[in-house]
Design an enzyme around this catalytic site. Structure first.
Site, mmCIF file in Angstrom:
data_model
loop_
_atom_site.group_PDB
_atom_site.id
_atom_site.type_symbol
_atom_site.label_atom_id
_atom_site.label_comp_id
_atom_site.label_asym_id
_atom_site.label_seq_id
_atom_site.Cartn_x
_atom_site.Cartn_y
_atom_site.Cartn_z
ATOM 1 N N GLU A 25 52.206 -64.163 171.805
ATOM 2 C CA GLU A 25 52.626 -65.335 172.594
ATOM 3 C C GLU A 25 54.034 -65.743 172.180
ATOM 4 O O GLU A 25 54.298 -65.886 170.987
ATOM 5 C CB GLU A 25 51.683 -66.525 172.321
ATOM 6 C CG GLU A 25 50.233 -66.246 172.643
ATOM 7 C CD GLU A 25 49.305 -67.371 172.161
ATOM 8 O OE1 GLU A 25 49.799 -68.356 171.572
ATOM 9 O OE2 GLU A 25 48.095 -67.244 172.368
ATOM 10 N N LYS B 74 56.919 -67.765 170.884
ATOM 11 C CA LYS B 74 56.841 -68.957 170.033
ATOM 12 C C LYS B 74 57.901 -69.957 170.487
ATOM 13 O O LYS B 74 59.081 -69.795 170.197
ATOM 14 C CB LYS B 74 57.061 -68.560 168.571
ATOM 15 C CG LYS B 74 56.846 -69.707 167.607
ATOM 16 C CD LYS B 74 56.782 -69.202 166.177
ATOM 17 C CE LYS B 74 56.420 -70.317 165.209
ATOM 18 N NZ LYS B 74 57.416 -71.374 165.123
ATOM 19 N N ASP C 90 59.924 -73.379 170.621
ATOM 20 C CA ASP C 90 60.329 -74.343 169.616
ATOM 21 C C ASP C 90 60.225 -75.746 170.199
ATOM 22 O O ASP C 90 61.111 -76.200 170.903
ATOM 23 C CB ASP C 90 61.773 -74.036 169.212
ATOM 24 C CG ASP C 90 62.008 -74.328 167.764
ATOM 25 O OD1 ASP C 90 61.024 -74.675 167.069
ATOM 26 O OD2 ASP C 90 63.157 -74.221 167.326
ATOM 27 N N TYR D 138 47.781 -73.332 173.772
ATOM 28 C CA TYR D 138 47.651 -72.010 173.164
ATOM 29 C C TYR D 138 46.636 -71.889 172.035
ATOM 30 O O TYR D 138 46.486 -70.827 171.444
ATOM 31 C CB TYR D 138 49.008 -71.519 172.670
ATOM 32 C CG TYR D 138 49.730 -72.456 171.720
ATOM 33 C CD1 TYR D 138 49.163 -72.852 170.516
ATOM 34 C CD2 TYR D 138 51.003 -72.933 172.024
ATOM 35 C CE1 TYR D 138 49.824 -73.696 169.647
ATOM 36 C CE2 TYR D 138 51.682 -73.774 171.159
ATOM 37 C CZ TYR D 138 51.080 -74.158 169.963
ATOM 38 O OH TYR D 138 51.731 -74.989 169.112
ATOM 39 N N LYS E 265 59.299 -63.470 163.540
ATOM 40 C CA LYS E 265 60.529 -64.149 163.937
ATOM 41 C C LYS E 265 61.608 -63.154 164.339
ATOM 42 O O LYS E 265 61.649 -62.039 163.828
ATOM 43 C CB LYS E 265 61.055 -65.001 162.761
ATOM 44 C CG LYS E 265 60.156 -66.160 162.383
ATOM 45 C CD LYS E 265 60.247 -67.247 163.433
ATOM 46 C CE LYS E 265 59.594 -68.538 162.989
ATOM 47 N NZ LYS E 265 60.391 -69.301 162.054
ATOM 48 N N CYS F 223 72.680 -76.778 128.710
ATOM 49 C CA CYS F 223 72.098 -77.543 129.812
ATOM 50 C C CYS F 223 73.139 -78.529 130.339
ATOM 51 O O CYS F 223 73.697 -79.296 129.561
ATOM 52 C CB CYS F 223 70.860 -78.297 129.330
ATOM 53 S SG CYS F 223 70.221 -79.450 130.559
ATOM 54 N N CYS G 268 71.609 -82.328 129.479
ATOM 55 C CA CYS G 268 71.439 -82.884 128.130
ATOM 56 C C CYS G 268 72.269 -82.165 127.081
ATOM 57 O O CYS G 268 72.338 -82.592 125.937
ATOM 58 C CB CYS G 268 69.961 -82.881 127.731
ATOM 59 S SG CYS G 268 69.326 -81.239 127.346
ATOM 60 N N CYS H 161 66.798 -74.586 129.615
ATOM 61 C CA CYS H 161 67.241 -75.625 128.698
ATOM 62 C C CYS H 161 66.180 -75.772 127.611
ATOM 63 O O CYS H 161 64.983 -75.803 127.889
ATOM 64 C CB CYS H 161 67.389 -76.932 129.467
ATOM 65 S SG CYS H 161 67.368 -78.395 128.437
ATOM 66 N N CYS I 150 65.223 -83.767 127.305
ATOM 67 C CA CYS I 150 66.168 -83.555 128.406
ATOM 68 C C CYS I 150 65.783 -84.452 129.585
ATOM 69 O O CYS I 150 64.681 -84.329 130.123
ATOM 70 C CB CYS I 150 66.163 -82.091 128.851
ATOM 71 S SG CYS I 150 67.172 -81.809 130.319
HETATM 72 S S1 IVH Z 1 49.324 -71.328 166.940
HETATM 73 C C1 IVH Z 1 46.744 -71.353 163.443
HETATM 74 N N1 IVH Z 1 50.747 -70.543 168.970
HETATM 75 O O1 IVH Z 1 54.465 -72.762 165.605
HETATM 76 C C2 IVH Z 1 47.758 -71.235 164.502
HETATM 77 N N2 IVH Z 1 51.776 -71.978 167.379
HETATM 78 O O2 IVH Z 1 54.288 -72.374 162.605
HETATM 79 C C3 IVH Z 1 48.733 -72.353 164.510
HETATM 80 N N3 IVH Z 1 54.079 -72.596 167.931
HETATM 81 O O3 IVH Z 1 53.167 -75.825 164.565
HETATM 82 C C4 IVH Z 1 49.616 -72.467 165.647
HETATM 83 N N4 IVH Z 1 54.197 -71.463 169.808
HETATM 84 O O4 IVH Z 1 54.441 -75.783 166.755
HETATM 85 C C5 IVH Z 1 50.737 -71.268 167.842
HETATM 86 N N5 IVH Z 1 51.869 -69.767 170.833
HETATM 87 C C6 IVH Z 1 51.852 -70.499 169.722
HETATM 88 C C7 IVH Z 1 52.970 -71.250 169.299
HETATM 89 C C8 IVH Z 1 52.900 -71.972 168.105
HETATM 90 C C9 IVH Z 1 54.846 -72.262 168.984
HETATM 91 C C10 IVH Z 1 54.489 -73.462 166.814
HETATM 92 C C11 IVH Z 1 53.616 -74.658 166.617
HETATM 93 C C12 IVH Z 1 53.120 -74.592 165.205
HETATM 94 C C13 IVH Z 1 54.069 -73.631 164.585
HETATM 95 C C14 IVH Z 1 53.384 -72.841 163.496
#
Ligand code: IVH
Length: 710
Positions: free
Chosen positions: A128, A130, A132, A255, A343, A437, A440, A455, A461
């Site tokens: 999926e 991700k 932001d 999701y 990522k 240090c 200290c 230290c 310290c």
């Molecule tokens: S699942 C246990 N699905 O990523 C699974 N998160 O680092 C937890 N996020 O806080 C999250 N797209 O804000 C999931 N398709 C997606 C997502 C997603 C964005 C973000 C979400 C979460 C963060 C986790």
């Protein structure tokens, strides 16, 4: 505090702007605190407005410098206090990150190991994009949207129900067949084009407001110019007036699942289909990938399409498709074992290294930190980077004045990946790591074979003392609310708190604190109350809080379980000083406590000042024994238990499995034969029945304590 600022915004250099924004953030926060919390403003409204306007004007000219703590991103004093807290039915977790195919393969290998699958057993994932934005938790009861919250700390979030109701994508009522009670999780976000238009409108409004200010007219609400779509979405959801949220171009994609009264699907892919049937928007780009190779291809495809998408994404989330496997895999720390965020490659930039600061940690470790000219790396302004240790500086030959290449990946602290040698200024000398240090002045030594220089000042310290105090009060240790790093620094500076025990004697100094700037009656009362609440803590937390080197949470738990009481632990640790003694053998025999850890414990107790500090602390604090997780000893061994309602910190399955491991018999209904009923949130008839039959009921916290879960 407010110095006159005469330089016109147009004449500011980037460096000056960054500096002034930092000062303004602190200054505005201070005045908001005085105004909102203490009802004691120190400056006129016009003066205050001028500060905000100046901040907004600088931010408008240098959008890349907008700080995470910028006053323009906050409303009022403490936004988190503006909303009621809501506890999630199941914790909202975060995700571990991977950055390349190798790391993704490791993630898959860990799953196979855990599930005992063959190395060639294909793993099916749902990939999926991700997005932001801001993650939220939506509660539906009998198909009706009843409550919604931000993620908060993962356990409790802020109740933003009224604001969420204004989002068009959010179904107020579910369609089709659905569980009686279910939590749906998703992301609220703003599309790129909407963000740009919104930002422009806000900038215009800010300019008009500034013009009104110059004409001396009434100003009204401050105008926020968000730095990126994420901030725009988060700020919009956390508005005090839902009409403001309603006017923002917010989108919602669902999701994930939280607590549910019954399982709506067997696979995640199927669950996504359910979400769509119920009326949620799901991401049409999500894809079922049948193998690691397919995941890799999907990753490449998404990286390519990233720029042309309507919204920002920073990677792809891969979730194991089979929900039964997800349940077996469970969690480590705050992240599931069955999902990962892959990522996109880290963002890089170059800037100049201005200085190398040396920080002194709790155990005396000297850690170098780079101070750089502020630079924008993929949407975030970076000023500091970690340099790890002295070998790292030497290996990369990093010198002050160098142009350095920095890299930021996800939430990770920025790192210096290299130096642009051609740009090295004449006369730049290799960096010499200090051997004393910086705080200290004690010798800083580096034992053979170790990379860290430490230290030797120990408890003398001040830097180590303060860091230990911070650790002691921190969330995962004693968890004293309101005793954050800044407050500890001040209390230490003023001489009120020099040792952990002093914290519990702080009530004697309320009068002194009352005279400090920013320390109102309420703040002091709340702090003292929070301290009183922690006079009894579980032994494992207490041991962890002492901050002994190598004694993390897991080792503290092992020790607490083994020795039961603080008295026994203390006595055996002192006796263990003698090599070959029975106590030393005993310590060495604890599963998980290796020789290096035993050594640290013995050393800690060998130091008379440590023992004195501990004894002093024990006059103030009563650590409570933790139960032992061994079938024979457990209060649940041989007992019949029933779980009812929703547990906040673990799933029902997990809790039942744990009870069984402790030797209990888990049954579904309450009878005269039942020994314990563990009652979660929204428990129904079973709790009533237990009361009728006089069966002992336990809250979730009591269950955890008795089961010995930290
Ligand atoms: S699942 C246990 N699905 O990523 C699974 N998160 O680092 C937890 N996020 O806080 C999250 N797209 O804000 C999931 N398709 C997606 C997502 C997603 C964005 C973000 C979400 C979460 C963060 C986790």
């Amino acid at each position: 505090m407010s110095a006159p600022r005469r330089k016109p915004v147009e004449a500011l250099s980037e460096e000056e702007a960054a500096e002034e924004l930092a000062a303004l953030a602190a200054e505005i926060a201070h005045h908001r605190d005085l105004y909102y919390r203490k009802d004691a403003p120190a400056i006129s409204d016009a003066e205050y407005d001028a500060l905000e306007a100046r901040n907004a004007a600088i931010e408008a000219r240098f959008p890349a410098l907008v700080r995470a703590d910028s006053p323009s991103l906050r409303v009022g004093a403490a936004p988190s206090e503006a909303f009621a807290k809501l506890r999630h039915g199941e914790p909202m977790l975060s995700l571990d990150n991977v950055f390349d195919a190798g790391e993704f393969a490791e993630f898959c290998a860990r799953i196979r190991r855990f599930l005992r699958l063959d190395a060639d057993e294909p793993l099916r994932f749902v990939g999926e994009p991700k997005i932001d934005g801001l993650s939220i938790n939506l509660v539906y009861e009998d198909g009706v949207f009843v409550r919604g919250a931000t993620r908060g700390d993962g356990i409790e979030g802020e109740d933003v129900t009224a604001n969420l109701r204004t989002i068009a994508d959010l179904p107020q009522r579910l369609k089709g067949r659905f569980p009686a009670r279910i939590e749906v999780r998703g992301e609220v976000y703003m599309e790129k084009a909407d963000f740009l238009a919104f930002r422009e409108a806000q900038a215009k409004a800010a300019a008009e407001r500034e013009a009104r200010r110059q004409r001396g007219e009434k100003l009204g609400e401050a105008v926020v110019i968000p730095a990126n779509p994420r901030n725009a979405a988060a700020g919009s959801v956390r508005q005090l007036d839902p009409r403001v949220t309603a006017a923002r171009p917010l989108k919602l994609i669902a999701y994930a699942m939280g607590a549910a009264s019954e399982a709506p699907a067997q696979t995640h892919w199927e669950y996504l289909a359910r979400l769509a049937e119920w009326g949620f928007r799901t991401n049409p780009l999500s894809r079922l990938v049948a193998s690691e190779a397919e995941a890799e291809a999907f990753q490449a495809e998404m990286a390519e399409r990233r720029a042309s998408l309507a919204y920002d994404i920073d990677g792809v989330v891969y979730k194991l498709d089979r929900l039964d496997w997800q349940a077996r895999l469970g969690f480590v720390g705050r992240a599931p074992r069955w999902a990962v965020a892959w990522k996109f490659p880290a963002e890089r930039a170059t800037t100049r290294l201005l200085a190398i600061e040396i920080q002194v940690g709790r155990t005396g470790a000297l850690t170098p930190r780079a101070v750089m000219e502020p630079v924008n790396v993929g949407g975030v302004v970076v000023r500091h980077a970690t340099l790890h240790n002295e070998d790292e500086i030497a290996r990369k030959d990093i010198r002050i004045g160098d142009t350095v290449i920095i890299q930021r990946a996800g939430d990770v602290i920025p790192q210096i990946v290299g130096v642009v040698k051609e740009k090295r200024p004449k006369g730049a000398e290799p960096y010499v790591f200090p051997t004393a240090c910086p705080v200290c002045g004690s010798h800083a030594v580096r034992p053979e074979g170790e990379v860290v220089r430490r230290c030797t000042g120990g408890l003398t310290c001040p830097a180590q003392t303060v860091e230990r105090l911070k650790h002691f009060a921190s969330r995962r240790a004693m968890d004293i609310e309101g005793l954050g790093e800044e407050n500890i620094e001040q209390l230490f500076r003023e001489g009120l708190v020099k040792s952990p025990a002093d914290i519990f004697r702080l009530h004697r100094h309320a009068e002194t604190m009352r005279h400090w700037e920013g320390w109102g009656e309420r703040k002091i009362a709340k702090l003292l109350e929070a301290i009183e609440a922690r006079r009894r803590v579980p032994l494992d937390r207490f041991i962890f809080a002492l901050g002994i080197r190598r004694i993390g949470e897991a080792n503290a738990r092992l020790l607490a379980r083994h020795y039961h009481t603080v008295e026994a632990w203390r006595e055996r640790m002192i006796a263990a000083r003698i090599a070959g003694s029975e106590a030393r053998e005993e310590l060495g025999s604890i599963q998980g406590i290796g020789p290096a850890i035993a050594e640290e414990l013995v050393e800690f107790f060998a130091e008379p000042r440590n023992r004195a500090a501990l004894d002093d602390l024990l006059r103030e604090v009563t650590p409570e024994p933790v139960a032992v997780e061994a079938a024979g000893d457990s209060p649940f061994a041989g007992r019949t238990v029933v779980f009812t309602g929703t547990l906040a910190t673990m799933t029902r399955d997990e809790a039942e499995a744990m009870a069984e491991r402790l030797g209990a018999k888990v049954t579904k209904s309450v009878s005269r034969k039942t020994d314990f009923v563990i009652v979660g949130a929204d428990a129904g008839s079973k709790a009533t029945r237990a009361a009728e039959l006089g069966v002992r009921t336990l809250s979730e916290a009591e269950w955890r304590a008795m089961a010995g879960i930290g």
